[in-house]
Design an enzyme around this catalytic site. Sequence first.
Site, mmCIF file in Angstrom:
data_model
loop_
_atom_site.group_PDB
_atom_site.id
_atom_site.type_symbol
_atom_site.label_atom_id
_atom_site.label_comp_id
_atom_site.label_asym_id
_atom_site.label_seq_id
_atom_site.Cartn_x
_atom_site.Cartn_y
_atom_site.Cartn_z
ATOM 1 N N HIS A 65 1.067 -1.056 0.031
ATOM 2 C CA HIS A 65 0.020 0.155 0.050
ATOM 3 C C HIS A 65 0.948 1.284 -0.083
ATOM 4 O O HIS A 65 0.584 2.481 -0.513
ATOM 5 C CB HIS A 65 -0.916 0.022 1.437
ATOM 6 C CG HIS A 65 -2.281 -1.029 1.129
ATOM 7 N ND1 HIS A 65 -3.558 -0.415 1.293
ATOM 8 C CD2 HIS A 65 -2.326 -2.293 0.352
ATOM 9 C CE1 HIS A 65 -4.164 -1.605 1.162
ATOM 10 N NE2 HIS A 65 -3.686 -2.423 0.532
ATOM 11 N N SER A 75 5.123 6.917 2.737
ATOM 12 C CA SER A 75 3.874 8.087 2.918
ATOM 13 C C SER A 75 2.620 7.373 3.562
ATOM 14 O O SER A 75 1.756 8.017 4.282
ATOM 15 C CB SER A 75 3.375 8.482 1.461
ATOM 16 O OG SER A 75 3.241 7.351 0.689
ATOM 17 N N ASP A 240 -6.421 -17.356 2.120
ATOM 18 C CA ASP A 240 -5.807 -18.652 1.342
ATOM 19 C C ASP A 240 -6.351 -19.886 2.264
ATOM 20 O O ASP A 240 -5.701 -20.266 3.489
ATOM 21 C CB ASP A 240 -4.326 -18.682 1.350
ATOM 22 C CG ASP A 240 -3.856 -19.895 0.750
ATOM 23 O OD1 ASP A 240 -4.509 -20.754 0.063
ATOM 24 O OD2 ASP A 240 -2.502 -20.033 0.586
ATOM 25 N N SER A 243 -4.386 -22.345 4.436
ATOM 26 C CA SER A 243 -2.892 -22.374 4.528
ATOM 27 C C SER A 243 -2.575 -20.701 4.760
ATOM 28 O O SER A 243 -1.716 -20.302 4.053
ATOM 29 C CB SER A 243 -2.625 -22.648 3.036
ATOM 30 O OG SER A 243 -1.116 -22.674 3.083
#
Length: 326
Positions: A65, A75, A240, A243
């Site tokens: 991100h 930032s 997932d 897992s």
Amino acid sequence: MDQVVAIIILLVFLFANVSMIQGSTRVGFYSETCPKAEKIVKSTVESYVNANIGIAAGLLRLHFHDCFVQGCDGSVLISGPSSERTAIPNLGLRGFEVIEDAKGKIEAECPGVVSCADILAIAARDSVVLTKGLSWSVWTGRRDGLVSYASEVLANLPSPTDSVSVQKDKFAAKELTTEDLVTLVGGHTIGQTDCQFFRYRLYNFTSTGNADPTINPDYLAELQRLCPADGDATKRVALDKDSQNNFDVSFFRNIRNGNGVLESDQKLWSDPSTKSLVQMYAGALGGLFGLRFELSFAQAMVKMGNIGVKTGTEGEIRKICSQFNG
Ligand SMILES: *[C@@H]1O[C@H](CO)[C@@H](O)[C@H](O)[C@H]1NC(C)=O
């Protein structure tokens, strides 16, 4: 034996490609000025991940991100009104305290030298390693940015409802290819998301009165149980299936089998331009394809880590990661 040969070929391929990337960061930027920096980040990340393994996925996501908005310049770490952190897609981000803790320890060792952007990039790598993924050398030398605007987040970050074409456009805008896209989305092999980001797929998808037909029927029942129509919107579910704490190719197998949680992930299997890559990573030939994914992931992380980096005299080295020096 074949596997050994294949590993060597893949390694040559990896290093040949990486050396061609024209970034202004490099491996070992702090080897003279703060030789303990990477060790301090590693031990800090380790202590948080040992207490809560979910932090690993949080730190990987935080770096991602950061890089997609204003480049990898820390930032996303700035707090305060209308900073990136306050934008809706960033409200679920976690791991800020880990970066701030590592920063504090590094400042005590070598003040004013190591950027928050670099600490975040190192922490992301360490998080992959702590969830049993392959390691790579992090290129360092980023400097911290001087701006952070919530208004820039939405248009730059991929969203769970984006079509494959929009996802590709958003990656291309950062000079990342379709292969980089599929590879980096593979980061969803660890971590969780909130019911609110996919529940619309489960009950009345596109106003049909039915669930998204691309969801495996067995898994649909499980998802509906985990996220009832009127249940808690912030309840967390693994990205997932089965897992979530292991960095492996199981994510791609889940996509192939209709077990994707986010719509944007599952669509990688519907679109011909990304399906073959998912198929390749999910490939049933044991460890070899797992290795191919892990090497590609390392390479794509170096590439992503060089998006819009500020170096030399640009930006600053923050004293506190959540605040500009100002
Ligand atoms: C699905 O959504 C549409 C549009 O909002 C609505 O008209 C319809 O009644 C809904 N169907 C069900 C089964 O909730």
